[in-house]
Design a protein around this motif. Sequence first.
Motif, PDB file in Angstrom:
ATOM      1  N   GLY A 296       0.834  -1.200   0.000  1.00 31.11           N
ATOM      2  CA  GLY A 296       0.000   0.000   0.000  1.00 31.11           C
ATOM      3  C   GLY A 296       0.861   1.239   0.000  1.00 31.11           C
ATOM      4  O   GLY A 296       1.983   1.230   0.511  1.00 31.11           O
ATOM      5  N   ARG A 302      -6.213   1.015  -0.521  1.00 30.57           N
ATOM      6  CA  ARG A 302      -5.603   0.334   0.623  1.00 30.57           C
ATOM      7  C   ARG A 302      -5.774  -1.180   0.502  1.00 30.57           C
ATOM      8  O   ARG A 302      -6.794  -1.670   0.020  1.00 30.57           O
ATOM      9  CB  ARG A 302      -6.209   0.839   1.934  1.00 30.57           C
ATOM     10  CG  ARG A 302      -5.727   2.249   2.305  1.00 30.57           C
ATOM     11  CD  ARG A 302      -6.071   2.586   3.738  1.00 30.57           C
ATOM     12  NE  ARG A 302      -5.618   3.919   4.108  1.00 30.57           N
ATOM     13  CZ  ARG A 302      -4.418   4.182   4.641  1.00 30.57           C
ATOM     14  NH1 ARG A 302      -3.565   3.192   4.848  1.00 30.57           N
ATOM     15  NH2 ARG A 302      -4.095   5.422   4.970  1.00 30.57           N
ATOM     16  N   ASP A 333      -2.285   1.291   7.201  1.00 32.90           N
ATOM     17  CA  ASP A 333      -2.408  -0.103   6.782  1.00 32.90           C
ATOM     18  C   ASP A 333      -2.142  -1.042   7.942  1.00 32.90           C
ATOM     19  O   ASP A 333      -2.726  -2.125   8.026  1.00 32.90           O
ATOM     20  CB  ASP A 333      -1.429  -0.413   5.635  1.00 32.90           C
ATOM     21  CG  ASP A 333      -1.921   0.096   4.290  1.00 32.90           C
ATOM     22  OD1 ASP A 333      -3.051   0.627   4.228  1.00 32.90           O
ATOM     23  OD2 ASP A 333      -1.168  -0.027   3.303  1.00 32.90           O
ATOM     24  N   ILE A 351      -7.867   7.614   0.787  1.00 34.75           N
ATOM     25  CA  ILE A 351      -6.638   6.892   1.130  1.00 34.75           C
ATOM     26  C   ILE A 351      -5.606   7.811   1.787  1.00 34.75           C
ATOM     27  O   ILE A 351      -4.511   7.360   2.131  1.00 34.75           O
ATOM     28  CB  ILE A 351      -6.027   6.210  -0.110  1.00 34.75           C
ATOM     29  CG1 ILE A 351      -5.675   7.233  -1.189  1.00 34.75           C
ATOM     30  CG2 ILE A 351      -6.981   5.164  -0.663  1.00 34.75           C
ATOM     31  CD1 ILE A 351      -4.931   6.650  -2.380  1.00 34.75           C
TER      32      ILE A 351
END
Length: 466
Positions: A296, A302, A333, A351
């Motif tokens: 990621g 993600r 993450d 994100i």
Amino acid sequence: MAEYKTKTAVGERWIGMADSGWIAHTVWWQIYPLGFVGAARESGPPGTPVVHGLRKLIGWLDYAVRLGASGIAFGPIFASETHGYDTVDYFRIDPRLGDEDDFDALIAACRARGLRVLLDGVFNHVGRGFPAFRQVLDDGPAAASASWFRLSWPAGAFRPGIEPAYEDFEGHRQLVALNHDDAEVAAYVGQVMKYWLARGADGWRLDAAYAVPAHFWSTVQGRVRKEFPQAYFVGEFIHGDYVAAVHEGSLDSATQYELWKAIWSSLNDGNFYELASALERHNTFLSAYPPLTFVGNHDVTRIASRLNDSRFLPHALVILFTAGGTPSVYAGDEQGFRGIKEDRVGGDDAIRPEFPEHPDDLSPLGLEIFRLHQDLIGLRRRNPWLHRARTEPISVANEQLVYRLTDGTHALAVLLNLADRPLTAQIPGQPQIMAGRASLFTAGNTGSVVVPPQGWAVLDSSGAPA
């Protein structure tokens, strides 16, 4: 460390920080600062009060250390118009993030914790407010900075208000491409790099490196490395001949998007043949340089949202932290954050979210994933030889994969099972379970390993024959 060149199976390649020194022990925690601190979407007019957002990041450094990271990879922090990739002043911290005193405090706090610092260098293009481009708009073809850009002026005499056609970055008119054949541009970028390295940075991520001629990077790196031989330079490459790009640009590394795609795609499709093929190609990169690996980053959906089955998130992490290269974890993450990137204005917002003021404010729902990251990063850092380890497949099936990682002296065996049935494998030597869940039965010089359905395991198999 002095730089030199050597001959390898892939031709002449650059030897720099990627081959010795601190980078071999590094696991990055990547932050997109403007999003992390909740900065305003656009920079304010001159005189807008400075917001000291970088100070917030200092409060997260102990969290990064607990995670197991040994370095922080920052997204853009220099003065820009909007998202940080439209820079207007490379020698000034974005006022939405703070000032130079805040940067110095951040560097000092990182140093106190043994954390390295990677900065994001956006040197392919600038924002329309970049002074050299504003001079072109004000003074026309006669501007002293006109050679910094690739311009095409309309016929007739210049008058204020007339704009030239100019090359931009992938159709984004707000991102004005620099002319990388211009000697002044190369000198300027070198000055920027050296300025921030002198203030404590350890290296540069080179944004959109694939769009910049390799000779430009080689010229700039040659100058910078004379003063900062321990600096690390990784180029963002999405396509092309990665080995040639790294070699010709005198870089240390490149982003490994091929492996990123193969990880989530093979897990979603139940097709480990794709991953095995990607790992084989990954070996060819490792023969030239250790790639920057990730599942990621600030530009992609993600991993927790990308995977169709959340049970396979651990499998993705196991691959990341055992494969050769330099692993990077995108902030959030490690907590199982979700977010889907969309191709529209504001499509990155999901994100690149704002983080709480303090790690203690995080939801406890992410604790299990955090602890798994800790365990696997710990495994990685106890085995720094993995930085250059090659992958050897032992057995491959659609939903079951066994591979071995070795540097010729040490070895780990990785077993990944997506199937509804157990995975049984024979591992030579006297293997020991290092992580995951498995049943191990040793007889003679062979270990019989059984991994449960949807399970995984990492074994030390250093005692096995080479």
